[in-house]
Scaffold this active site. Structure first.
Site, short mmCIF file in Angstrom:
data_model
loop_
_atom_site.label_atom_id
_atom_site.label_comp_id
_atom_site.label_asym_id
_atom_site.label_seq_id
_atom_site.Cartn_x
_atom_site.Cartn_y
_atom_site.Cartn_z
N THR A 1 76.31 -99.31 41.81
CA THR A 1 77.42 -98.49 42.30
C THR A 1 78.39 -98.17 41.17
O THR A 1 78.79 -97.01 40.98
CB THR A 1 78.15 -99.21 43.46
OG1 THR A 1 77.19 -99.63 44.42
CG2 THR A 1 79.16 -98.29 44.12
N LYS B 1 76.68 -98.91 59.15
CA LYS B 1 77.61 -99.82 58.47
C LYS B 1 77.90 -100.96 59.42
O LYS B 1 77.78 -100.81 60.64
CB LYS B 1 78.91 -99.09 58.14
CG LYS B 1 79.72 -99.76 57.05
CD LYS B 1 79.29 -99.36 55.66
CE LYS B 1 79.95 -100.21 54.60
NZ LYS B 1 79.70 -99.72 53.24
N GLN C 1 78.62 -92.69 55.21
CA GLN C 1 77.32 -93.15 54.73
C GLN C 1 76.20 -92.16 55.08
O GLN C 1 75.26 -91.98 54.31
CB GLN C 1 77.02 -94.52 55.35
CG GLN C 1 75.92 -95.30 54.68
CD GLN C 1 76.39 -96.04 53.45
OE1 GLN C 1 77.44 -96.66 53.44
NE2 GLN C 1 75.60 -95.98 52.39
N LYS D 1 76.41 -89.47 52.46
CA LYS D 1 76.09 -90.05 51.15
C LYS D 1 74.59 -90.28 51.01
O LYS D 1 73.97 -89.92 50.02
CB LYS D 1 76.84 -91.38 51.02
CG LYS D 1 76.67 -92.06 49.70
CD LYS D 1 77.19 -93.49 49.74
CE LYS D 1 78.61 -93.56 50.25
NZ LYS D 1 79.23 -94.87 50.00
N GLY E 1 75.22 -105.14 50.88
CA GLY E 1 76.56 -105.71 50.69
C GLY E 1 77.64 -104.65 50.71
O GLY E 1 77.38 -103.45 50.70
N ASP E 2 78.86 -105.10 50.79
CA ASP E 2 80.06 -104.26 50.63
C ASP E 2 81.19 -105.25 50.32
O ASP E 2 80.89 -106.36 49.83
CB ASP E 2 80.33 -103.46 51.93
CG ASP E 2 81.42 -102.39 51.76
OD1 ASP E 2 81.13 -101.33 51.20
OD2 ASP E 2 82.58 -102.64 52.16
N LYS F 1 71.00 -97.20 57.15
CA LYS F 1 71.17 -97.93 55.89
C LYS F 1 72.64 -97.90 55.54
O LYS F 1 73.27 -96.84 55.59
CB LYS F 1 70.36 -97.21 54.80
CG LYS F 1 70.44 -97.86 53.44
CD LYS F 1 69.35 -98.87 53.24
CE LYS F 1 69.63 -99.82 52.10
NZ LYS F 1 70.44 -101.01 52.47
N ASN G 1 82.53 -106.22 42.66
CA ASN G 1 81.24 -105.73 42.19
C ASN G 1 81.33 -104.33 41.56
O ASN G 1 80.89 -104.12 40.43
CB ASN G 1 80.25 -105.73 43.37
CG ASN G 1 78.95 -105.07 43.03
OD1 ASN G 1 78.77 -103.89 43.28
ND2 ASN G 1 78.04 -105.80 42.41
P1 NDP Z 1 84.10 -106.66 46.37
O1 NDP Z 1 84.39 -107.52 47.54
O2 NDP Z 1 83.13 -107.12 45.35
O3 NDP Z 1 85.48 -106.33 45.60
C1 NDP Z 1 86.53 -105.72 46.25
C2 NDP Z 1 87.71 -105.61 45.28
O4 NDP Z 1 88.70 -104.77 45.87
C3 NDP Z 1 88.38 -106.96 45.02
O5 NDP Z 1 88.94 -106.93 43.75
C4 NDP Z 1 89.45 -106.98 46.09
O6 NDP Z 1 90.57 -107.79 45.78
C5 NDP Z 1 89.89 -105.53 46.13
N1 NDP Z 1 90.40 -105.21 47.46
C6 NDP Z 1 89.75 -105.31 48.64
N2 NDP Z 1 90.55 -104.95 49.64
C7 NDP Z 1 91.73 -104.62 49.08
C8 NDP Z 1 92.95 -104.17 49.59
N3 NDP Z 1 93.14 -103.98 50.91
N4 NDP Z 1 93.96 -103.90 48.71
C9 NDP Z 1 93.77 -104.09 47.37
N5 NDP Z 1 92.62 -104.52 46.83
C10 NDP Z 1 91.62 -104.78 47.67
O7 NDP Z 1 83.69 -105.24 46.98
P2 NDP Z 1 82.88 -104.06 46.28
O8 NDP Z 1 83.22 -103.98 44.84
O9 NDP Z 1 81.47 -104.17 46.70
O10 NDP Z 1 83.47 -102.79 47.05
C11 NDP Z 1 84.61 -102.06 46.57
C12 NDP Z 1 84.63 -100.67 47.19
O11 NDP Z 1 83.43 -99.97 46.83
C13 NDP Z 1 84.69 -100.61 48.72
O12 NDP Z 1 85.44 -99.46 49.10
C14 NDP Z 1 83.24 -100.42 49.11
O13 NDP Z 1 83.11 -99.81 50.40
C15 NDP Z 1 82.79 -99.48 48.00
N6 NDP Z 1 81.35 -99.42 47.79
C16 NDP Z 1 80.63 -100.56 47.48
C17 NDP Z 1 79.27 -100.48 47.26
C18 NDP Z 1 78.49 -101.65 46.81
O14 NDP Z 1 77.31 -101.44 46.44
N7 NDP Z 1 79.01 -102.85 46.78
C19 NDP Z 1 78.56 -99.20 47.44
C20 NDP Z 1 79.41 -98.06 47.66
C21 NDP Z 1 80.75 -98.19 47.86
P3 NDP Z 1 90.77 -109.21 46.54
O15 NDP Z 1 89.79 -110.14 45.89
O16 NDP Z 1 92.19 -109.57 46.32
O17 NDP Z 1 90.46 -108.97 47.99
#
Ligand code: NDP
Length: 447
Positions: A209, A126, A111, A114, A165-166, A90, A240
């Site tokens: 999250t 993943k 993961q 976690k 998603g991620d 997962k 997200n």
């Molecule tokens: P989204 O794609 O919804 O959002 C990602 C955000 O982070 C955007 O604002 C993006 O900006 C920014 N971002 C991505 N890459 C970079 C970078 N290299 N430098 C600066 N900003 C960056 O992703 P999520 O919110 O789902 O995920 C965010 C984090 O949370 C990740 O680390 C993910 O692994 C972790 N996570 C997510 C879960 C989930 O349920 N979605 C669960 C557990 C952890 P831009 O639009 O400019 O790319």
């Protein structure tokens, strides 16, 4: 002890030479788990950690698709099936141009721990692609997702491997992926989580999250007799996780003053309240715009181009964007400005030097594998609802999410509390996760 750890890391480095993020994640776990193994007879001589750093299976595949101009584009797809000792694999799918084997193996390894912490029966995996969704039309996204799933569908299933998603994969992408899986396999099943609520999704999954990250911060503060009320919080990211971390922190009385994307951050000293957050959600989720547009709508706020928000004075910092987004210097700036709570929404957002600085300062520091586990936990709840063929209410799911975050907090205390009362949440999370997976692996023999 240091020699045992460095000998172990030397072995892992030889096999994974060009995978810096993966080695970083393994080293953080090895430093806390190896001393535990050495002191516990049942794990000795079983090479358990060596088995855990080797994925059970790595799948890499070609993803060809046709863009709106009729050109054929080729991306690379991956799925890392890391460990299935306690349940089906997962973990999320990431679509981002930086995706490579190292990043996905680090994410899959994290993961495993976690998912064990969530108390639910889920193994770790993943996947993703180096596909960049930015600037693509909905049709292009659909064609890419369909091509990606036409291969991935052979390797996953509701009792085998359940992606979610991620970064770059939200409700829209999960819909396209689910549609193709259903067509290829001719079955309507809970093979993906984060589905729409009218076709098998769970209420609160999109929020989980971010909400969980804030609940974990609340748990840490409550342990000290404190709360989120009137605290200043900085959040990075505007996707997200960041959106719902901002929402819940505000609901619980904190003032969130920053959000960011890869171009820079906005600082709104008056706070990003519910109305302003609704603007951000529409901007990022529907109009697919940039965070800099916030200051056109709210001119009292500032946009700081090319920087991360860690030089803004705050009590609580919630990195919710990506890995290695707080370095050692930024950690010191946060500490010098009085920040005393870090709750990681992203995976591995703090570099090792930053973690060392937080721990040396004895602040409340929660690593992502504990504090962001609410997302996958609620995915687990979505799987349960799919199996039972019922839908729980928002309140029911939120209550379960809160309870899971509080149980994770308790596990961290159980394995991470030091004699002087300080709670090492890194050690606590790593050992609690390890024990659950390692015990299952021991029971199942050498497989
Ligand atoms: P989204 O794609 O919804 O959002 C990602 C955000 O982070 C955007 O604002 C993006 O900006 C920014 N971002 C991505 N890459 C970079 C970078 N290299 N430098 C600066 N900003 C960056 O992703 P999520 O919110 O789902 O995920 C965010 C984090 O949370 C990740 O680390 C993910 O692994 C972790 N996570 C997510 C879960 C989930 O349920 N979605 C669960 C557990 C952890 P831009 O639009 O400019 O790319």
């Amino acid at each position: 002890m240091e020699k045992v750890i460095s000998d172990f890391m030397d072995l892992v480095k030889v096999r994974n030479q060009h995978e810096p993020e993966f080695l970083q994640a393994v080293e953080e776990v090895a430093e806390t788990v190896i001393p535990y193994i050495v002191n516990h007879e049942i794990y000795k001589g079983k090479n358990i950690l060596l088995r855990m750093v080797e994925p059970e299976r790595v799948i890499m595949f070609r993803v060809p698709w046709v863009d709106d101009k009729g050109e054929i584009i080729v991306n690379r797809g991956y799925r890392i099936q890391m460990n299935s000792a306690i349940g089906p694999y997962k973990g999320g799918l990431r679509f981002h141009p930086t995706v490579n084997l190292s990043i996905l193996k680090f994410l899959a390894f994290e993961q495993v721990f976690k998912n064990a912490l969530t108390t639910l029966p889920m193994g770790g995996g993943k996947g993703g692609s180096d596909f960049d969704p930015k600037g693509k039309s909905d049709d292009e996204i659909m064609r890419f997702c369909h091509s990606f799933m036409s291969e991935l569908s052979r390797h996953i299933g509701s009792n085998t491997d359940v992606p979610a998603g991620d970064i770059g994969v939200g409700g829209r992408e999960i819909g396209f992926l689910f549609g193709m899986y259903k067509k290829m396999r001719n079955e309507f099943t809970g093979v993906l989580t984060g589905k729409g609520t009218t076709w098998g999704g769970s209420l609160i999954r999109p929020e989980a999250t971010g909400y969980g990250t804030v609940y974990f911060a609340q748990n840490m503060l409550e342990k000290r007799g404190d709360s989120l009320k009137d605290k200043i919080a900085t959040v990075s990211g505007s996707g997200n996780v960041a959106q719902y971390a901002c929402e819940k922190a505000t609901q619980l009385g904190a003032k969130v003053v920053t959000m960011s994307d890869s171009s820079g951050y906005i600082y709104d000293k008056e706070g990003i309240d519910a109305d302003k957050l609704a603007f951000v959600m529409d901007l990022k989720n529907n109009r697919r715009g940039r965070i800099s547009e916030y200051v056109e709508m709210y001119p009292n706020a500032k946009f700081i181009s090319g920087n991360r928000p860690w030089d803004v004075k705050c009590d609580i910092a919630m990195p919710c964007a990506t890995q290695n987004e707080i370095n050692g210097d930024e950690a010191k700036t946060l500490l010098n400005n009085g920040c005393f709570v870090i709750s990681e929404g992203a995976n591995m957002p703090s570099e090792p030097e930053a973690i060392m600085a937080f721990q040396a300062a004895k602040i409340l520091y929660a690593p992502g594998k504990a504090s962001n586990a609410g997302g996958v936990a609620t995915s687990g709840l979505e799987m349960s609802q799919n199996s039972l063929r019922i839908n729980w209410t928002r309140e029911e799911v939120d209550t379960r999410l809160k309870k899971i975050m509080s149980d994770i907090h308790d596990s961290c205390i159980k394995f991470g509390k030091e004699e002087n009362g300080y709670i090492d949440y890194v050690r606590g999370a790593n050992i609690a996760g390890f024990v659950k997976v390692a015990d299952a692996m021991l029971a199942q023999g050498v497989v």
